[in-house]
Design a protein around this motif. Structure first.
Motif, PDB file in Angstrom:
ATOM      1  N   ALA A  26       0.836  -1.203   0.000  1.00 31.95           N
ATOM      2  CA  ALA A  26       0.000   0.000   0.000  1.00 31.95           C
ATOM      3  C   ALA A  26       0.870   1.252   0.000  1.00 31.95           C
ATOM      4  N   ILE A  27       1.947   1.243   0.763  1.00 40.21           N
ATOM      5  CA  ILE A  27       2.848   2.399   0.816  1.00 40.21           C
ATOM      6  C   ILE A  27       3.526   2.607  -0.540  1.00 40.21           C
ATOM      7  N   LYS A  28       3.968   1.500  -1.169  1.00 36.71           N
ATOM      8  CA  LYS A  28       4.591   1.608  -2.497  1.00 36.71           C
ATOM      9  C   LYS A  28       3.599   2.134  -3.525  1.00 36.71           C
ATOM     10  N   GLN A  29       2.356   1.674  -3.446  1.00 35.80           N
ATOM     11  CA  GLN A  29       1.328   2.123  -4.391  1.00 35.80           C
ATOM     12  C   GLN A  29       1.072   3.621  -4.235  1.00 35.80           C
ATOM     13  N   GLN A  30       1.016   4.089  -2.977  1.00 30.81           N
ATOM     14  CA  GLN A  30       0.816   5.518  -2.733  1.00 30.81           C
ATOM     15  C   GLN A  30       1.990   6.331  -3.279  1.00 30.81           C
ATOM     16  N   ALA A  31       3.207   5.809  -3.129  1.00 34.43           N
ATOM     17  CA  ALA A  31       4.378   6.514  -3.644  1.00 34.43           C
ATOM     18  C   ALA A  31       4.333   6.585  -5.168  1.00 34.43           C
ATOM     19  N   VAL A  33       1.631   6.532  -7.073  1.00 26.12           N
ATOM     20  CA  VAL A  33       0.577   7.484  -7.444  1.00 26.12           C
ATOM     21  C   VAL A  33       1.074   8.915  -7.272  1.00 26.12           C
ATOM     22  N   ALA A  34       1.810   9.171  -6.188  1.00 22.49           N
ATOM     23  CA  ALA A  34       2.330  10.521  -5.953  1.00 22.49           C
ATOM     24  C   ALA A  34       3.312  10.923  -7.049  1.00 22.49           C
ATOM     25  N   ASP A  37       1.361  11.663 -10.250  1.00 19.32           N
ATOM     26  CA  ASP A  37       0.681  12.953 -10.160  1.00 19.32           C
ATOM     27  C   ASP A  37       1.653  14.105 -10.360  1.00 19.32           C
TER      28      ASP A  37
END
Length: 155
Positions: A26-31, A33-34, A37
């Motif tokens: 989940a942390i890797k996925q958020q990174a 996406v960031a 963006d």
């Protein structure tokens, strides 16, 4: 009692070794996406800068056109009136080879080469292949000339 203690120790060891793979994913996925963006924002900024530069260039070109038109008007106003027998509009001649001529030459070469490879007797195949190739190339090129407007189509 030994069995109970063994089960308890095993349970504690298994619970201590929990896998945090879901949290890490989940942390890797958020990174990811960031980062995506931020790349999108960067590309939007570049596109905006490019658009502004294009508008500046277009404005400069329009200003140059306007100045050119004004200078042509001033020159036309000061020029003497044209004579009655001035040159008539002559359509520009089309230069270069027509598609029919190109097709005939290419077809003749290809046909001659094919004829030599097929019939190896004293150049007979080269002559026949060249003639057939030239005719076919001419017909194909003539069709291209009609489509491009170089030759008027038959009514």
């Amino acid at each position: 009692m030994k069995h109970t203690l063994l089960i308890f120790v095993s349970a504690v060891l298994l619970s201590a070794c929990t896998n945090n793979a879901k949290e890490d994913a989940a942390i890797k996925q958020q990174a990811i996406v960031a980062v995506k963006d931020s790349l999108k924002l960067d590309s939007f900024k570049r596109a905006e800068v490019k658009k502004q530069e294009d508008q500046k260039v277009a404005a400069r070109v329009n200003e140059e056109k306007r100045m050119l038109l004004l200078s042509e008007r001033n020159e036309a106003a000061s020029a003497p009136a044209p004579r009655e027998y001035s040159e008539q509009a002559v359509p520009a001649k089309k230069k270069g080879w027509s598609a029919a001529a190109k097709g005939a030459v290419i077809g003749a070469g290809a046909g001659a080469l094919g004829g030599v490879l097929i019939d190896k007797k004293d150049g007979r195949g080269a002559i026949i292949g060249g003639v057939v190739g030239a005719g076919t190339g001419y017909l194909i090129g003539r069709d291209k000339d009609r489509k491009s407007g170089r030759v008027q189509p038959k009514n």
